[in-house]
Motif scaffolding. Structure first.
Motif, PDB file in Angstrom:
ATOM      1  N   THR A  12       4.465   6.383 -12.359  1.00  0.00           N
ATOM      2  CA  THR A  12       4.309   5.177 -11.775  1.00  0.00           C
ATOM      3  C   THR A  12       5.816   4.273 -11.947  1.00  0.00           C
ATOM      4  O   THR A  12       6.144   3.321 -11.315  1.00  0.00           O
ATOM      5  CB  THR A  12       3.595   3.947 -11.753  1.00  0.00           C
ATOM      6  OG1 THR A  12       2.921   3.965 -13.010  1.00  0.00           O
ATOM      7  CG2 THR A  12       2.127   4.736 -11.317  1.00  0.00           C
ATOM      8  N   ARG A  13       6.464   4.774 -12.917  1.00  0.00           N
ATOM      9  CA  ARG A  13       7.558   4.232 -13.386  1.00  0.00           C
ATOM     10  C   ARG A  13       8.811   5.010 -13.143  1.00  0.00           C
ATOM     11  O   ARG A  13       8.602   6.087 -13.960  1.00  0.00           O
ATOM     12  CB  ARG A  13       7.458   3.587 -14.749  1.00  0.00           C
ATOM     13  CG  ARG A  13       6.612   2.348 -14.695  1.00  0.00           C
ATOM     14  CD  ARG A  13       6.289   1.869 -16.157  1.00  0.00           C
ATOM     15  NE  ARG A  13       7.559   1.262 -16.546  1.00  0.00           N
ATOM     16  CZ  ARG A  13       7.540   0.742 -18.010  1.00  0.00           C
ATOM     17  NH1 ARG A  13       6.461   0.679 -18.721  1.00  0.00           N
ATOM     18  NH2 ARG A  13       8.640   0.115 -18.404  1.00  0.00           N
TER      19      ARG A  13
ATOM     20  N   GLY B 192       8.957   3.220   0.996  1.00  0.00           N
ATOM     21  CA  GLY B 192       9.415   2.396   1.604  1.00  0.00           C
ATOM     22  C   GLY B 192       9.279   2.917   3.270  1.00  0.00           C
ATOM     23  O   GLY B 192       8.188   3.342   3.725  1.00  0.00           O
ATOM     24  N   THR B 193      10.401   2.792   3.825  1.00  0.00           N
ATOM     25  CA  THR B 193      10.714   3.225   5.288  1.00  0.00           C
ATOM     26  C   THR B 193      11.281   4.555   5.250  1.00  0.00           C
ATOM     27  O   THR B 193      11.202   5.403   6.285  1.00  0.00           O
ATOM     28  CB  THR B 193      11.280   2.285   5.928  1.00  0.00           C
ATOM     29  OG1 THR B 193      12.616   2.200   5.596  1.00  0.00           O
ATOM     30  CG2 THR B 193      10.621   0.882   6.147  1.00  0.00           C
ATOM     31  N   GLN B 194      11.523   5.261   4.152  1.00  0.00           N
ATOM     32  CA  GLN B 194      12.292   6.451   4.247  1.00  0.00           C
ATOM     33  C   GLN B 194      11.369   7.587   3.949  1.00  0.00           C
ATOM     34  O   GLN B 194      10.408   7.395   3.019  1.00  0.00           O
ATOM     35  CB  GLN B 194      13.364   6.659   3.045  1.00  0.00           C
ATOM     36  CG  GLN B 194      13.977   7.965   2.827  1.00  0.00           C
ATOM     37  CD  GLN B 194      15.123   7.771   1.801  1.00  0.00           C
ATOM     38  OE1 GLN B 194      15.197   6.946   1.128  1.00  0.00           O
ATOM     39  NE2 GLN B 194      15.758   8.779   1.469  1.00  0.00           N
ATOM     40  N   THR B 195      11.244   8.577   4.683  1.00  0.00           N
ATOM     41  CA  THR B 195      10.482   9.911   4.328  1.00  0.00           C
ATOM     42  C   THR B 195      11.310  10.739   3.310  1.00  0.00           C
ATOM     43  O   THR B 195      12.262  11.415   3.762  1.00  0.00           O
ATOM     44  CB  THR B 195      10.107  10.593   5.662  1.00  0.00           C
ATOM     45  OG1 THR B 195       9.408   9.931   6.357  1.00  0.00           O
ATOM     46  CG2 THR B 195       9.191  12.004   5.419  1.00  0.00           C
TER      47      THR B 195
ATOM     48  N   GLY C 238      13.624  -2.140  -8.593  1.00  0.00           N
ATOM     49  CA  GLY C 238      12.823  -3.120  -7.907  1.00  0.00           C
ATOM     50  C   GLY C 238      11.398  -2.254  -7.758  1.00  0.00           C
ATOM     51  O   GLY C 238      11.221  -0.991  -8.267  1.00  0.00           O
ATOM     52  N   ALA C 239      10.722  -2.809  -7.064  1.00  0.00           N
ATOM     53  CA  ALA C 239       9.317  -2.082  -6.657  1.00  0.00           C
ATOM     54  C   ALA C 239       9.398  -1.475  -5.252  1.00  0.00           C
ATOM     55  O   ALA C 239       9.763  -2.149  -4.376  1.00  0.00           O
ATOM     56  CB  ALA C 239       8.258  -3.415  -6.853  1.00  0.00           C
ATOM     57  N   TYR C 240       8.809  -0.493  -5.002  1.00  0.00           N
ATOM     58  CA  TYR C 240       8.756   0.395  -3.892  1.00  0.00           C
ATOM     59  C   TYR C 240       7.468   0.691  -3.606  1.00  0.00           C
ATOM     60  O   TYR C 240       6.734   1.244  -4.350  1.00  0.00           O
ATOM     61  CB  TYR C 240       9.551   1.464  -4.034  1.00  0.00           C
ATOM     62  CG  TYR C 240      11.265   1.227  -4.055  1.00  0.00           C
ATOM     63  CD1 TYR C 240      11.991   1.450  -2.938  1.00  0.00           C
ATOM     64  CD2 TYR C 240      11.658   0.964  -5.469  1.00  0.00           C
ATOM     65  CE1 TYR C 240      13.307   1.063  -3.192  1.00  0.00           C
ATOM     66  CE2 TYR C 240      13.018   0.618  -5.554  1.00  0.00           C
ATOM     67  CZ  TYR C 240      13.999   0.648  -4.333  1.00  0.00           C
ATOM     68  OH  TYR C 240      15.298   0.354  -4.607  1.00  0.00           O
TER      69      TYR C 240
ATOM     70  N   GLN D  33       0.494   3.330  -3.353  1.00  0.00           N
ATOM     71  CA  GLN D  33       0.903   3.198  -4.594  1.00  0.00           C
ATOM     72  C   GLN D  33       2.094   2.538  -4.815  1.00  0.00           C
ATOM     73  O   GLN D  33       3.058   2.814  -4.103  1.00  0.00           O
ATOM     74  CB  GLN D  33       0.571   4.203  -5.409  1.00  0.00           C
ATOM     75  CG  GLN D  33       0.927   4.028  -7.017  1.00  0.00           C
ATOM     76  CD  GLN D  33      -0.025   3.315  -7.605  1.00  0.00           C
ATOM     77  OE1 GLN D  33      -1.342   3.244  -7.156  1.00  0.00           O
ATOM     78  NE2 GLN D  33       0.281   2.271  -8.768  1.00  0.00           N
ATOM     79  N   THR D  34       2.222   1.207  -5.494  1.00  0.00           N
ATOM     80  CA  THR D  34       3.590   0.770  -5.731  1.00  0.00           C
ATOM     81  C   THR D  34       3.991   1.507  -7.023  1.00  0.00           C
ATOM     82  O   THR D  34       3.228   1.371  -7.831  1.00  0.00           O
ATOM     83  CB  THR D  34       3.332  -0.689  -5.772  1.00  0.00           C
ATOM     84  OG1 THR D  34       2.654  -1.301  -4.715  1.00  0.00           O
ATOM     85  CG2 THR D  34       4.614  -1.519  -6.412  1.00  0.00           C
TER      86      THR D  34
END
Length: 242
Positions: free
Chosen positions: A50-51, A82-85, A108-110, A127-128
């Motif tokens: 997650t990091r 985000g918006t990227q595959t 940042g957080a994605y 999941q962020t």
């Protein structure tokens, strides 16, 4: 500062619930049984971290299993950051999709979204993840032992992780603490294009003798370097009662 990362295991959410209504008739009365929610046969598991470090390789593993028959199932997997595959493919005969890509270059957080479609059901996992910078600091002084009225020359070599490139043009904060833990010196210097920052700590004449802790912290990247310096008096000075 050595960085330690956490492992994440996510289980896919249940599919559309099936509502069963049971009507029982007997002795002239009718009773409705409690609603029963049945889980989707598809069990999706995601293994990863997650990091992430900026622009570092990232690996995720998606496993799809038929929870009722306890065997792998082939599924279509789509992973979006985000918006990227970042991945659009299928699990293999073992129900596994090994996904590799590079983390974004911006901290940042994605939001990480994993969409799974299979003959036995669909899953959506969210999941962020956190993307951050980290560095390694090599902290040195010009000698191990000093005396009052001398100057400690402190130098920090700052390298970015994971490729160990110079951490250039970043503020590096130096701190010196006496044997009692009191902060006696603090200065901030910007690193050069080679990732080097340096400062000087002048030692007073009347000073607590013993081991001093030196800490360097790099701003903008998660890193900390530690070292020590010993301050004592020469034998002839001690004999004179200084």
């Amino acid at each position: 500062m050595t960085v330690r990362w956490l492992w994440l295991t996510l289980t896919g959410i249940w599919g559309t619930a099936a509502l069963t209504s049971l009507a029982l008739q007997g002795m002239g009365r009718q009773m409705n049984a409690a609603s029963v929610y049945l889980p989707s046969p598809l069990d999706t598991q995601v293994f990863g971290q997650t990091r992430w470090l900026t622009h570092a390789p990232v690996a995720l593993k998606v496993v799809t299993i038929d929870r009722q028959k306890q065997r792998p199932v082939k599924a279509q997997v789509k992973v979006c950051l985000g918006t990227q595959t970042i991945f659009d493919g299928k699990t293999n005969d073992e129900g596994v999709a090994d996904i590799q890509f590079r983390a974004p270059s911006q901290v940042g957080a994605y939001p990480l979204t994993i969409l799974v479609k299979s003959p036995i059901g669909d899953d959506r996992i969210e999941q962020t993840v956190t993307v951050e910078e980290a560095a390694q600091i090599l902290l040195t002084t010009d000698k191990p032992i000093y005396q009052p009225n001398q100057t400690i020359h402190i130098r920090a070599l700052c390298l970015r992780k994971p490729d160990l490139r110079p951490a250039a043009n970043l503020p590096c904060t130096f701190e010196v603490r006496d044997p009692k833990g009191n902060l006696v010196f603090r200065a901030t210097e910007r690193t050069s294009k080679f990732g080097i920052a340096a400062t000087e700590f002048p030692i007073a004449d009347e000073v607590t003798l013993g081991e001093y802790r030196i800490i360097a912290t790099l701003s903008g990247a998660r890193a900390e370097g530690r070292g020590t310096g010993q301050i004592g008096r020469r034998a002839r000075d001690e004999g004179q009662g200084r």
